[in-house]
Motif scaffolding. Structure first.
Motif: not given
Length: 91
Positions: A66-79
């Protein structure tokens, strides 16, 4: 570890993931004290943990699309539950 602000969600969206987060943590704590002796309860716990994990991942998938967040293969999202901000955390 690098923490980069990549977006924000609504209060309603935050409440949804917070409930799943708290449920997952509660189930994980219960799993630590529950033995497989009580087969019925153990099976219910295993099923609930699996269902909660799927809902948790689905929320992140839905929101990132929905928001098209940047991502990374060696990363994760946090809220951040207080600011509603989403961070990409990479090693």
């Amino acid at each position: 570890m690098v923490k980069e602000l990549v977006g924000q969600v609504t209060q309603e969206e935050c409440n949804e993931i917070k409930a799943l987060f708290e449920r997952r943590n509660g189930l994980n704590e219960l799993a630590k004290i529950l033995t497989a002796d009580n087969v019925e309860l153990y099976e219910k716990l295993v099923k609930d943990v699996g269902e909660t994990a799927v809902k948790f991942q689905n929320w992140w998938d839905r929101m990132s699309e929905k928001y098209q967040w940047k991502s990374s293969e060696n990363g994760n999202w946090e809220i951040d539950f207080e600011t509603l901000e989403i961070y990409l955390v990479t090693e």
